[in-house]
Design a protein around this motif. Structure first.
Motif, PDB file in Angstrom:
ATOM      1  N   ASN A 104       4.547  -3.948   3.083  1.00  0.00           N
ATOM      2  CA  ASN A 104       4.791  -2.957   2.727  1.00  0.00           C
ATOM      3  C   ASN A 104       6.090  -2.000   3.342  1.00  0.00           C
ATOM      4  OD1 ASN A 104       5.121  -0.343   1.837  1.00  0.00           O
ATOM      5  ND2 ASN A 104       4.418  -1.062  -0.127  1.00  0.00           N
ATOM      6  N   ARG A 116       6.126   0.361   4.100  1.00  0.00           N
ATOM      7  CA  ARG A 116       6.006   1.598   4.572  1.00  0.00           C
ATOM      8  C   ARG A 116       4.555   1.345   5.677  1.00  0.00           C
ATOM      9  NH1 ARG A 116       3.086   4.991  -0.355  1.00  0.00           N
ATOM     10  NH2 ARG A 116       2.114   5.842   1.376  1.00  0.00           N
ATOM     11  N   ARG A 120      -3.175  -1.251   3.770  1.00  0.00           N
ATOM     12  CA  ARG A 120      -3.373  -0.396   2.896  1.00  0.00           C
ATOM     13  C   ARG A 120      -3.272  -0.403   1.443  1.00  0.00           C
ATOM     14  NH1 ARG A 120       1.115   3.743   6.059  1.00  0.00           N
ATOM     15  NH2 ARG A 120       0.316   2.302   7.415  1.00  0.00           N
ATOM     16  N   HIS A 121      -3.996   0.857   0.719  1.00  0.00           N
ATOM     17  CA  HIS A 121      -4.476   0.807  -0.916  1.00  0.00           C
ATOM     18  C   HIS A 121      -2.948   1.757  -1.212  1.00  0.00           C
ATOM     19  CE1 HIS A 121      -8.533  -0.882  -0.063  1.00  0.00           C
ATOM     20  NE2 HIS A 121      -7.243  -1.674   0.801  1.00  0.00           N
ATOM     21  N   ILE A 122      -1.945   1.212  -1.810  1.00  0.00           N
ATOM     22  CA  ILE A 122      -0.490   1.447  -1.945  1.00  0.00           C
ATOM     23  C   ILE A 122      -0.567   1.702  -3.735  1.00  0.00           C
ATOM     24  CG2 ILE A 122       1.848   2.535  -2.543  1.00  0.00           C
ATOM     25  CD1 ILE A 122       1.599   0.685   0.499  1.00  0.00           C
ATOM     26  N   ASP A 123      -0.459   2.429  -4.471  1.00  0.00           N
ATOM     27  CA  ASP A 123      -0.744   1.980  -6.156  1.00  0.00           C
ATOM     28  C   ASP A 123      -1.582   1.098  -6.463  1.00  0.00           C
ATOM     29  OD1 ASP A 123       1.442   4.380  -5.874  1.00  0.00           O
ATOM     30  OD2 ASP A 123       2.372   3.143  -4.964  1.00  0.00           O
ATOM     31  N   GLN A 124      -3.143   1.096  -6.752  1.00  0.00           N
ATOM     32  CA  GLN A 124      -4.112   0.405  -6.696  1.00  0.00           C
ATOM     33  C   GLN A 124      -3.213  -1.243  -5.858  1.00  0.00           C
ATOM     34  OE1 GLN A 124      -3.532   0.815 -10.806  1.00  0.00           O
ATOM     35  NE2 GLN A 124      -5.392   2.792 -10.771  1.00  0.00           N
ATOM     36  N   SER A 125      -2.702  -1.085  -5.227  1.00  0.00           N
ATOM     37  CA  SER A 125      -2.615  -2.670  -5.212  1.00  0.00           C
ATOM     38  C   SER A 125      -2.761  -3.075  -3.649  1.00  0.00           C
ATOM     39  CB  SER A 125      -1.237  -3.032  -4.832  1.00  0.00           C
ATOM     40  OG  SER A 125      -1.095  -3.224  -6.071  1.00  0.00           O
ATOM     41  N   TYR A 183      -1.749  -3.698   0.112  1.00  0.00           N
ATOM     42  CA  TYR A 183      -0.957  -4.408   1.058  1.00  0.00           C
ATOM     43  C   TYR A 183      -0.711  -4.908   2.479  1.00  0.00           C
ATOM     44  CZ  TYR A 183       2.413  -3.140  -2.536  1.00  0.00           C
ATOM     45  OH  TYR A 183       2.667  -3.116  -4.853  1.00  0.00           O
TER      46      TYR A 183
END
Length: 282
Positions: free
Chosen positions: A40, A42, A125-130, A132
């Motif tokens: 990701n 980010r 990192r956990h972003i929007d329930q996914s 990465y």
């Protein structure tokens, strides 16, 4: 009395065997493994470094591994393999939750030889329930030689003597690797001419896309999955047969044999048994 000594020796051998085959791998399993997750934008590393240095007066070699990202992560991990003369002598694995900085240090008794430290730095990192991830590779190498009853070290030769020492080691290493490849091809029935051979230490952040020329995303995925496989099938114990597993310490640096749709990984254990692993390119 003699019978008692034999019993004690038998118990010690059994204890060492149990630790090597069962307890040591479990200690590693209690920690997060290197696991590939899609990237990701980010997640960005601002630092990823591996450094070897020596303290001759204390007869200490120091391995320092550090990493830093732009923002805090759910999990960060530094994982390093240290080789002396192409044989694994130490493993450094540290992880921490909810951080953007991670530093790891390991000190070993100093000895002469060519040392190579390979590290993979991972941020999750956990972003929007996914989930990465981002991985960065770093490495360092150091030639340590005896000097007036102590030791000195260099990375690049600055004299004819140092150049000859490095050249002699390189020739010996190349000869050993060619012999290992010849034996592996004979044992497992593959043709060396079908593959490009790349030692693991040739795989760097800058060389990934050249070694795996399949596009940036695919090459990064192959690299991430390679390190995941190395951790699970190499560091946690090398499986020889269905019921036999040996420790990775003392084994050779993996050689990568790269074809168009798959890769073979060749390793020789401390007891000189040749192991072949395979990774398919999806």
């Amino acid at each position: 009395m003699r019978k008692k000594k034999v019993q004690v020796l038998t118990l010690l051998i059994a204890a060492v065997t149990i630790f090597t085959l069962f307890i040591f791998p479990c200690l590693l399993m209690d920690r997060p493994t290197i696991t590939y997750f899609p990237e990701n934008p980010r997640i960005r590393f601002v630092k990823a470094e591996t450094n070897l240095n020596i303290r001759p007066e204390d007869k200490i070699m120091r391995l320092h591994v550090s990493s830093e990202t732009n923002e805090a992560n759910d999990l960060m991990q530094n994982f390093s393999l240290l080789y002396r003369n192409n044989r694994l002598v130490s493993i450094l694995n540290r992880w921490q939750k909810n951080t953007r900085q991670l530093s790891s240090i390991k000190e070993l008794e100093l000895s002469s030889g060519f040392f190579t430290a390979l590290s993979v730095h991972q941020a999750e990192r956990h972003i929007d329930q996914s989930i990465y991830g981002k991985e960065q590779l770093s490495q360092d190498f150091l030639m340590v030689v005896p000097s007036n009853g102590s030791f000195r070290a260099f990375r690049e030769p600055k004299s004819t003597v140092e150049a000859n020492l490095l050249s002699s080691y390189t020739r010996e290493l190349d000869t050993g690797r060619q012999e290992l490849l010849r034996k592996a091809a004979k044992r497992y029935g593959f043709r060396l001419s079908d593959y490009r051979v790349v030692p693991l230490d040739a795989l760097t952040g800058e060389s990934v896309s050249r070694i795996f020329p399949f596009g940036e995303k695919k090459s990064e995925r192959i690299t991430g999955q390679l390190w995941e496989g190395i951790y699970k099938n190499y560091v946690r114990g090398i499986q020889l047969t269905q019921g036999q597993r040996v420790q990775a310490l003392g084994s050779t640096m993996p050689l990568l044999l790269i074809a168009q749709d798959h890769m073979l990984i060749i390793i020789e254990t401390e007891s000189h048994q040749i192991v072949l692993l395979r990774q398919n390119f999806s």
